[in-house]
Write a protein that holds these residues in place. Structure first.
Motif, PDB file in Angstrom:
ATOM      1  N   ASN A  67     -16.410  -8.513  14.266  1.00  0.00           N
ATOM      2  CA  ASN A  67     -14.939  -8.638  14.265  1.00  0.00           C
ATOM      3  C   ASN A  67     -14.292  -7.407  13.628  1.00  0.00           C
ATOM      4  O   ASN A  67     -14.394  -6.326  14.171  1.00  0.00           O
ATOM      5  N   ASN A  68     -13.657  -7.568  12.469  1.00  0.00           N
ATOM      6  CA  ASN A  68     -12.912  -6.461  11.855  1.00  0.00           C
ATOM      7  C   ASN A  68     -13.704  -5.707  10.790  1.00  0.00           C
ATOM      8  O   ASN A  68     -13.135  -4.933  10.022  1.00  0.00           O
ATOM      9  N   THR A  69     -15.005  -5.947  10.743  1.00  0.00           N
ATOM     10  CA  THR A  69     -15.861  -5.230   9.794  1.00  0.00           C
ATOM     11  C   THR A  69     -16.995  -4.547  10.554  1.00  0.00           C
ATOM     12  O   THR A  69     -17.574  -5.132  11.470  1.00  0.00           O
ATOM     13  N   ALA A  70     -17.279  -3.325  10.175  1.00  0.00           N
ATOM     14  CA  ALA A  70     -18.377  -2.589  10.803  1.00  0.00           C
ATOM     15  C   ALA A  70     -19.180  -1.867   9.725  1.00  0.00           C
ATOM     16  O   ALA A  70     -18.650  -1.529   8.656  1.00  0.00           O
ATOM     17  N   ALA A  71     -20.441  -1.651  10.014  1.00  0.00           N
ATOM     18  CA  ALA A  71     -21.303  -0.910   9.090  1.00  0.00           C
ATOM     19  C   ALA A  71     -22.134   0.086   9.875  1.00  0.00           C
ATOM     20  O   ALA A  71     -22.600  -0.201  10.975  1.00  0.00           O
ATOM     21  N   ILE A  72     -22.298   1.265   9.300  1.00  0.00           N
ATOM     22  CA  ILE A  72     -23.205   2.267   9.846  1.00  0.00           C
ATOM     23  C   ILE A  72     -24.252   2.523   8.774  1.00  0.00           C
ATOM     24  O   ILE A  72     -23.930   2.607   7.584  1.00  0.00           O
ATOM     25  N   HIS A  98     -26.759  -7.938   7.609  1.00  0.00           N
ATOM     26  CA  HIS A  98     -26.594  -8.306   6.198  1.00  0.00           C
ATOM     27  C   HIS A  98     -25.481  -7.494   5.544  1.00  0.00           C
ATOM     28  O   HIS A  98     -24.623  -8.045   4.848  1.00  0.00           O
ATOM     29  N   ILE A  99     -25.508  -6.180   5.766  1.00  0.00           N
ATOM     30  CA  ILE A  99     -24.524  -5.293   5.123  1.00  0.00           C
ATOM     31  C   ILE A  99     -23.108  -5.616   5.592  1.00  0.00           C
ATOM     32  O   ILE A  99     -22.163  -5.626   4.791  1.00  0.00           O
ATOM     33  N   VAL A 100     -22.936  -5.910   6.881  1.00  0.00           N
ATOM     34  CA  VAL A 100     -21.616  -6.274   7.398  1.00  0.00           C
ATOM     35  C   VAL A 100     -21.115  -7.573   6.753  1.00  0.00           C
ATOM     36  O   VAL A 100     -19.946  -7.700   6.408  1.00  0.00           O
ATOM     37  N   LYS A 101     -22.030  -8.509   6.563  1.00  0.00           N
ATOM     38  CA  LYS A 101     -21.649  -9.820   6.019  1.00  0.00           C
ATOM     39  C   LYS A 101     -21.426  -9.782   4.509  1.00  0.00           C
ATOM     40  O   LYS A 101     -20.431 -10.293   3.994  1.00  0.00           O
ATOM     41  N   GLU A 102     -22.358  -9.166   3.783  1.00  0.00           N
ATOM     42  CA  GLU A 102     -22.334  -9.209   2.316  1.00  0.00           C
ATOM     43  C   GLU A 102     -21.565  -8.052   1.678  1.00  0.00           C
ATOM     44  O   GLU A 102     -21.175  -8.135   0.517  1.00  0.00           O
ATOM     45  N   LYS A 103     -21.396  -6.944   2.414  1.00  0.00           N
ATOM     46  CA  LYS A 103     -20.649  -5.766   1.935  1.00  0.00           C
ATOM     47  C   LYS A 103     -21.070  -5.293   0.541  1.00  0.00           C
ATOM     48  O   LYS A 103     -20.257  -5.223  -0.382  1.00  0.00           O
ATOM     49  N   ASP A 149      -6.491  -6.268  13.297  1.00  0.00           N
ATOM     50  CA  ASP A 149      -6.550  -6.682  14.706  1.00  0.00           C
ATOM     51  C   ASP A 149      -5.884  -5.670  15.633  1.00  0.00           C
ATOM     52  O   ASP A 149      -6.094  -5.709  16.849  1.00  0.00           O
ATOM     53  N   ASN A 150      -5.096  -4.752  15.063  1.00  0.00           N
ATOM     54  CA  ASN A 150      -4.369  -3.772  15.878  1.00  0.00           C
ATOM     55  C   ASN A 150      -5.103  -2.439  16.005  1.00  0.00           C
ATOM     56  O   ASN A 150      -4.572  -1.499  16.602  1.00  0.00           O
ATOM     57  N   ASP A 151      -6.298  -2.363  15.447  1.00  0.00           N
ATOM     58  CA  ASP A 151      -7.044  -1.109  15.441  1.00  0.00           C
ATOM     59  C   ASP A 151      -8.335  -1.241  16.243  1.00  0.00           C
ATOM     60  O   ASP A 151      -8.669  -2.318  16.727  1.00  0.00           O
ATOM     61  N   ALA A 152      -9.053  -0.130  16.352  1.00  0.00           N
ATOM     62  CA  ALA A 152     -10.315  -0.142  17.105  1.00  0.00           C
ATOM     63  C   ALA A 152     -11.385   0.641  16.352  1.00  0.00           C
ATOM     64  O   ALA A 152     -11.089   1.650  15.695  1.00  0.00           O
ATOM     65  N   PHE A 153     -12.612   0.168  16.454  1.00  0.00           N
ATOM     66  CA  PHE A 153     -13.756   0.934  15.976  1.00  0.00           C
ATOM     67  C   PHE A 153     -14.278   1.787  17.124  1.00  0.00           C
ATOM     68  O   PHE A 153     -14.249   1.366  18.285  1.00  0.00           O
ATOM     69  N   GLY A 154     -14.746   2.969  16.798  1.00  0.00           N
ATOM     70  CA  GLY A 154     -15.434   3.795  17.784  1.00  0.00           C
ATOM     71  C   GLY A 154     -16.885   3.919  17.357  1.00  0.00           C
ATOM     72  O   GLY A 154     -17.176   4.512  16.327  1.00  0.00           O
ATOM     73  N   ALA A 155     -17.793   3.319  18.109  1.00  0.00           N
ATOM     74  CA  ALA A 155     -19.215   3.360  17.760  1.00  0.00           C
ATOM     75  C   ALA A 155     -19.960   4.194  18.790  1.00  0.00           C
ATOM     76  O   ALA A 155     -19.836   3.973  19.993  1.00  0.00           O
ATOM     77  N   LEU A 166     -19.345   6.354  13.372  1.00  0.00           N
ATOM     78  CA  LEU A 166     -18.445   5.199  13.356  1.00  0.00           C
ATOM     79  C   LEU A 166     -17.056   5.703  12.989  1.00  0.00           C
ATOM     80  O   LEU A 166     -16.850   6.237  11.905  1.00  0.00           O
ATOM     81  N   SER A 167     -16.114   5.568  13.912  1.00  0.00           N
ATOM     82  CA  SER A 167     -14.750   6.014  13.639  1.00  0.00           C
ATOM     83  C   SER A 167     -13.803   4.820  13.607  1.00  0.00           C
ATOM     84  O   SER A 167     -14.081   3.770  14.205  1.00  0.00           O
ATOM     85  N   LEU A 168     -12.705   4.984  12.900  1.00  0.00           N
ATOM     86  CA  LEU A 168     -11.662   3.955  12.826  1.00  0.00           C
ATOM     87  C   LEU A 168     -10.386   4.543  13.408  1.00  0.00           C
ATOM     88  O   LEU A 168      -9.870   5.547  12.913  1.00  0.00           O
TER      89      LEU A 168
END
Length: 294
Positions: A67-72, A98-103, A149-155, A166-168
């Motif tokens: 969703n609105n969280t990403a990890a590289i 794990h990293i995306v969930k637990e941060k 919700d108004n933004d995009a990740f670039g993977a 990973l870009s925002l």
């Protein structure tokens, strides 16, 4: 005897075992480091320790989005062969989820956490993979990025993960825009998003170097300042994303490509496997450029 943090640290460095495992081993052996190492080996926890001093500069990057969280992240191993191993790839996915969930705040904290909040720690899971695969494996680094919700990740992963970006992107939900920006970052390797991000100290240092170069070339002082400002523009083009010619359309700057989409680049994270570590010399940037132009 009392078990100190320094003793735990020393045992971790010698065995590669987790903090709690080391503490327990020292408690069980009354603080005797050598006996604690044997204890860990007997338990199978330190089976990976014999490989702890090897260079692990191969590996893969991985990007996980929820969703609105990403990890590289970057996970290292010793040989390129292991990166094709399904167990290694599954390990990357497990760690990413794990990293995306637990941060976690950093690698040390992540390694001591239980996978997804339950079961074994990440360090134990990595050690198990080391024992099975037979190579040193390590979680080198990661970054967690949040969006609205108004933004995009670039993977974007190049060569299956030799380079990961990973870009925002703010102001658009079009993931293709983000991917295009990330492909550019993979190929050209800028250091900053915008001119504003470059410190005044770095700009002044470059200005002085360019001024000295111009004077050494015998240029008249009255035109040196103008020359320096012109050359500074080229300096920014080399290190600033928005000032660079877009790799997919060199006739326009990245700044214009993004603006035409009604968007702005908020940030990017670029990992190249093994950068800054002892490794083979290979130019992945040139390789990315050739891939993009196909």
């Amino acid at each position: 005897m009392a078990i100190t943090a320094q003793m735990v640290k020393e045992l971790r460095e010698k065995t590669g075992a987790g903090m709690m495992d080391c503490k327990k081993a020292l408690q069980e052996t009354d603080g005797n480091i050598d006996k604690a190492i044997d204890y860990l080996r007997e338990k199978g926890i330190a089976k990976a320790a014999k490989k702890a001093d090897r260079i692990a500069a191969e590996g893969l990057t991985h990007i996980e989005i929820d969703n609105n969280t990403a990890a590289i992240l970057e996970v290292n191993c010793e040989t390129d062969f292991v990166t094709k191993n399904d167990q290694f790839k599954n390990l990357l996915t497990q760690l990413g989820q794990h990293i995306v969930k637990e941060k976690p705040a950093n690698v040390e904290e992540a390694l001591e956490q239980k996978l997804n909040g339950e079961g074994e720690t990440l360090q134990t899971i990595i050690n198990t993979a080391v024992s099975t695969i037979g190579e040193k494996i390590s979680l080198r680094r990661f970054a967690v990025v949040e969006k609205t919700d108004n933004d995009a990740f670039g993977a974007y992963l190049h060569m299956g993960g030799r380079i990961g970006v990973l870009s925002l992107i703010e102001g658009t939900t079009d993931e293709q825009v983000g991917k295009d920006v990330s492909m550019h970052v993979a190929a050209v390797n800028p250091r900053y998003v915008s001119r504003d991000a470059v410190s005044e100290e770095e700009v002044n240092r470059e200005r002085e170097v360019l001024k000295t170069q111009a004077l050494n070339e015998g240029k008249p002082e009255n035109i040196v300042e103008k020359m320096v400002e012109g050359r500074l523009g080229k300096f920014f083009e080399e290190i600033v994303l928005l000032e660079q010619s877009f790799v997919k359309d060199p006739d326009q700057k990245v700044k214009k490509y993004v603006a035409d989409k009604g968007a702005t680049v908020k940030s990017f994270v670029r990992y190249e496997v093994g950068e800054g570590m002892e490794k083979r010399e290979e130019n992945f940037a040139d390789e990315v450029m050739s891939q993009i132009k196909k």
